[in-house]
Scaffold this motif. Structure first.
Motif, PDB file in Angstrom:
ATOM      1  N   ALA A   1      -3.310  -1.656  -9.985  1.00  0.00           N
ATOM      2  CA  ALA A   1      -2.999  -1.713  -8.555  1.00  0.00           C
ATOM      3  C   ALA A   1      -2.333  -3.018  -8.133  1.00  0.00           C
ATOM      4  O   ALA A   1      -1.530  -3.023  -7.200  1.00  0.00           O
ATOM      5  CB  ALA A   1      -4.275  -1.494  -7.750  1.00  0.00           C
ATOM      6  N   ASN A   2      -2.644  -4.096  -8.825  1.00  0.00           N
ATOM      7  CA  ASN A   2      -2.033  -5.373  -8.462  1.00  0.00           C
ATOM      8  C   ASN A   2      -0.570  -5.460  -8.882  1.00  0.00           C
ATOM      9  O   ASN A   2       0.155  -6.350  -8.441  1.00  0.00           O
ATOM     10  CB  ASN A   2      -2.816  -6.523  -9.095  1.00  0.00           C
ATOM     11  CG  ASN A   2      -2.920  -6.414 -10.609  1.00  0.00           C
ATOM     12  OD1 ASN A   2      -3.015  -5.317 -11.158  1.00  0.00           O
ATOM     13  ND2 ASN A   2      -2.903  -7.545 -11.291  1.00  0.00           N
TER      14      ASN A   2
ATOM     15  N   THR B   1       1.632   0.476  -4.435  1.00  0.00           N
ATOM     16  CA  THR B   1       0.595  -0.167  -3.636  1.00  0.00           C
ATOM     17  C   THR B   1       1.118  -0.568  -2.258  1.00  0.00           C
ATOM     18  O   THR B   1       0.515  -0.240  -1.227  1.00  0.00           O
ATOM     19  CB  THR B   1       0.047  -1.402  -4.370  1.00  0.00           C
ATOM     20  OG1 THR B   1      -0.518  -0.998  -5.620  1.00  0.00           O
ATOM     21  CG2 THR B   1      -1.020  -2.096  -3.546  1.00  0.00           C
TER      22      THR B   1
ATOM     23  N   GLU C   1       0.165   1.187   1.618  1.00  0.00           N
ATOM     24  CA  GLU C   1      -0.413   0.446   2.735  1.00  0.00           C
ATOM     25  C   GLU C   1       0.521   0.434   3.937  1.00  0.00           C
ATOM     26  O   GLU C   1       0.068   0.578   5.087  1.00  0.00           O
ATOM     27  CB  GLU C   1      -0.751  -0.982   2.301  1.00  0.00           C
ATOM     28  CG  GLU C   1      -1.988  -1.060   1.416  1.00  0.00           C
ATOM     29  CD  GLU C   1      -2.558  -2.458   1.313  1.00  0.00           C
ATOM     30  OE1 GLU C   1      -3.752  -2.631   1.621  1.00  0.00           O
ATOM     31  OE2 GLU C   1      -1.803  -3.372   0.938  1.00  0.00           O
TER      32      GLU C   1
ATOM     33  N   LEU D   1      -6.355   1.087   1.329  1.00  0.00           N
ATOM     34  CA  LEU D   1      -6.658   0.856  -0.079  1.00  0.00           C
ATOM     35  C   LEU D   1      -8.029   0.210  -0.198  1.00  0.00           C
ATOM     36  O   LEU D   1      -8.289  -0.851   0.361  1.00  0.00           O
ATOM     37  CB  LEU D   1      -5.598  -0.046  -0.720  1.00  0.00           C
ATOM     38  CG  LEU D   1      -4.288   0.632  -1.111  1.00  0.00           C
ATOM     39  CD1 LEU D   1      -3.287  -0.405  -1.603  1.00  0.00           C
ATOM     40  CD2 LEU D   1      -4.517   1.682  -2.188  1.00  0.00           C
ATOM     41  N   ASP D   2      -8.905   0.871  -0.909  1.00  0.00           N
ATOM     42  CA  ASP D   2     -10.256   0.363  -1.160  1.00  0.00           C
ATOM     43  C   ASP D   2     -10.216  -0.411  -2.472  1.00  0.00           C
ATOM     44  O   ASP D   2      -9.938   0.148  -3.533  1.00  0.00           O
ATOM     45  CB  ASP D   2     -11.240   1.525  -1.249  1.00  0.00           C
ATOM     46  CG  ASP D   2     -12.682   1.061  -1.376  1.00  0.00           C
ATOM     47  OD1 ASP D   2     -12.941   0.122  -2.157  1.00  0.00           O
ATOM     48  OD2 ASP D   2     -13.551   1.643  -0.715  1.00  0.00           O
ATOM     49  N   ARG D   3     -10.520  -1.702  -2.381  1.00  0.00           N
ATOM     50  CA  ARG D   3     -10.436  -2.582  -3.547  1.00  0.00           C
ATOM     51  C   ARG D   3     -11.778  -2.771  -4.243  1.00  0.00           C
ATOM     52  O   ARG D   3     -11.927  -3.667  -5.069  1.00  0.00           O
ATOM     53  CB  ARG D   3      -9.840  -3.930  -3.126  1.00  0.00           C
ATOM     54  CG  ARG D   3      -8.372  -3.828  -2.719  1.00  0.00           C
ATOM     55  CD  ARG D   3      -7.899  -5.086  -1.994  1.00  0.00           C
ATOM     56  NE  ARG D   3      -6.447  -5.144  -1.883  1.00  0.00           N
ATOM     57  CZ  ARG D   3      -5.725  -4.498  -0.968  1.00  0.00           C
ATOM     58  NH1 ARG D   3      -6.337  -3.712  -0.083  1.00  0.00           N
ATOM     59  NH2 ARG D   3      -4.402  -4.618  -0.925  1.00  0.00           N
TER      60      ARG D   3
ATOM     61  N   VAL E   1      -6.856  -3.512 -13.025  1.00  0.00           N
ATOM     62  CA  VAL E   1      -7.180  -3.519 -11.595  1.00  0.00           C
ATOM     63  C   VAL E   1      -6.977  -2.100 -11.067  1.00  0.00           C
ATOM     64  O   VAL E   1      -5.877  -1.556 -11.148  1.00  0.00           O
ATOM     65  CB  VAL E   1      -6.295  -4.516 -10.818  1.00  0.00           C
ATOM     66  CG1 VAL E   1      -6.602  -4.449  -9.325  1.00  0.00           C
ATOM     67  CG2 VAL E   1      -6.501  -5.928 -11.350  1.00  0.00           C
TER      68      VAL E   1
ATOM     69  N   TRP F   1      -7.708   0.532  -7.784  1.00  0.00           N
ATOM     70  CA  TRP F   1      -8.118   0.737  -6.397  1.00  0.00           C
ATOM     71  C   TRP F   1      -8.029   2.213  -6.047  1.00  0.00           C
ATOM     72  O   TRP F   1      -7.541   3.022  -6.839  1.00  0.00           O
ATOM     73  CB  TRP F   1      -7.227  -0.078  -5.447  1.00  0.00           C
ATOM     74  CG  TRP F   1      -7.300  -1.556  -5.677  1.00  0.00           C
ATOM     75  CD1 TRP F   1      -8.318  -2.255  -6.272  1.00  0.00           C
ATOM     76  CD2 TRP F   1      -6.314  -2.539  -5.327  1.00  0.00           C
ATOM     77  NE1 TRP F   1      -8.017  -3.602  -6.306  1.00  0.00           N
ATOM     78  CE2 TRP F   1      -6.804  -3.803  -5.732  1.00  0.00           C
ATOM     79  CE3 TRP F   1      -5.069  -2.472  -4.696  1.00  0.00           C
ATOM     80  CZ2 TRP F   1      -6.080  -4.984  -5.527  1.00  0.00           C
ATOM     81  CZ3 TRP F   1      -4.351  -3.637  -4.491  1.00  0.00           C
ATOM     82  CH2 TRP F   1      -4.845  -4.889  -4.895  1.00  0.00           C
TER      83      TRP F   1
END
Length: 412
Positions: free
Chosen positions: A64-65, A70, A74, A80-82, A169, A171
């Motif tokens: 996700a990063n 991503t 948004e 987005l739930d991290r 990562v 999400w």
């Protein structure tokens, strides 16, 4: 719909949506033909109950990063739930104590290192050959593979497995990953309930036979799951045997889900994790209260999921309910309510979940991705060398195929 277009996109999943957006932005006459009555393909958000969206297909924004989706997600107003993924947390199984969980994680890390070492030597054999003989964790490692690859390790190419890239990562989209992808679709240029049956490429223009008649195009971008090509559900005239053979080497594994409502959710940790029986491969992985919501998301993969699908509707839910009852007790079982279950292997427009390369077939991704006569282009997660099985991998290949089509038509 025009009878002759610059480009026809076959399929309106993530790759097709991405390709169509790029083509329309460039001013070309383009349309996406989608066999389903909806867009999104193997991303699909449904309302399991009032105010409870669940992702029947892809649910995690992997890497996700670094993921190219991503930012757009948004900016489109989605949340987005991290929260770190449940599989990174200790399992709450009473029969799976912390020391055993540590031993399992160590066994998985050691297996992955052996597989990557073999890949560095150019070995392309079944990943199962690198399981430690007699190790007590082998059955659970195969269960992990059934969720991760959609198939057990004996069906997984070492070279392909080692090529996949993930930043670690992960999400989620609170409103649903499928809902986010569908929101990007250019609905004015998509025709639903319109399957493409044959692409004729023996004349100056391509001719596409569809469920709604024939149309002509200067180019086509094919974004269909590999079984459609391997089984000839989408045919070419003249035939393209190399594409069919490559697609057959990249079958879709199976990762199904069961969603169970909780009458008494307070006793479970939000975003918790529970393994099913740890002494067998035919077991589930359970995400407890995703987003803190009152339900459980069960994952079943590989041969286990395929066998349960074959038993008919409800069998997968019954399996999950029984396993949870075995682990948590009969009182807990009484508080579970069936909400939904998936059946991706039975879906005629998917026939599985996401691709894995069979042993000896890691090179088939490049063969499948190659253009034909610089006017038939291929996209979809199976054509991605590094990000196969992911939504962002599919999206990236859709954009790449559109760019190639644009360049070809500009030179023509």
């Amino acid at each position: 719909m025009q009878d002759r277009l610059d480009v026809v996109v076959v399929g309106a999943g993530a790759a097709g949506i991405a390709a169509l957006r790029r083509l329309c932005a460039a001013g070309l006459s383009a349309v996406a033909l989608e066999a389903r009555p909806r867009v999104g393909g193997r991303t699909h958000t449904v309302q399991a109950s009032a105010g409870l969206p669940v992702d029947c297909g892809a649910g995690w924004v992997h890497s996700a990063n670094e993921n190219l989706l991503t930012g757009p997600i948004e900016r489109a107003g989605f949340t987005l739930d991290r929260t770190p993924p449940h599989w990174m947390r200790p399992s709450i199984n009473k029969d799976f104590p912390p020391q055993d969980q540590q031993a399992f994680r160590a066994a998985l890390a050691a297996l992955e290192e052996r597989v990557h070492a073999a890949a560095r030597r150019g070995v392309d054999r079944p990943a199962s050959e690198f399981l430690k003989p007699g190790d007590r964790w082998n059955v659970l490692l195969d269960a992990f593979s059934s969720y991760y690859n959609g198939a057990e390790f004996d069906q997984v190419s070492v070279l392909d497995f080692a090529t996949y890239e993930d930043s670690g990562v992960n999400w989620r989209v609170a409103e649903g990953y499928g809902a986010a992808i569908a929101s990007f679709a250019d609905r004015d240029h998509i025709v639903l309930d319109c399957d493409v049956r044959t692409i004729h490429h023996d004349e100056h223009d391509l001719a596409l036979d569809t469920g709604k008649g024939r149309l002509a195009a200067r180019a086509a971008i094919v974004c269909v799951p590999t079984p459609a090509l391997a089984e000839g559900r989408l045919a070419f005239s003249p035939s393209l045997p190399d594409k069919a053979e490559a697609a057959a080497g990249l079958p879709l594994g199976l990762a199904d889900k069961v969603f169970l409502g909780l009458d008494n959710p307070e006793g479970l940790p939000a975003d918790g994790h529970l393994f099913g029986h740890t002494d067998r491969t035919e077991t589930g992985s359970y995400h407890l209260r995703p987003f803190g919501r009152p339900y459980i998301e069960a994952f079943l993969g590989g041969r286990c999921a395929r066998g349960l699908e074959g038993e008919g509707a409800g069998a997968m839910t019954a399996f999950a309910v029984k396993e949870l009852g075995d682990l948590m007790g009969s009182d807990f079982r009484k508080g579970l309510r069936p909400l939904a279950e998936t059946a991706w292997a039975s879906d005629p427009w998917a026939l599985g979940s996401y691709s894995h390369a069979l042993p000896g077939h890691a090179g088939d991704r490049a063969i499948l991705a190659a253009a034909v006569d610089n006017r038939i282009f291929f996209a979809g997660e199976a054509t991605s060398a590094r990000f196969y099985s992911t939504v962002h991998g599919a999206w990236e290949t859709g954009v790449k195929a559109a760019e190639a089509a644009l360049a070809a038509l500009t030179r023509a």
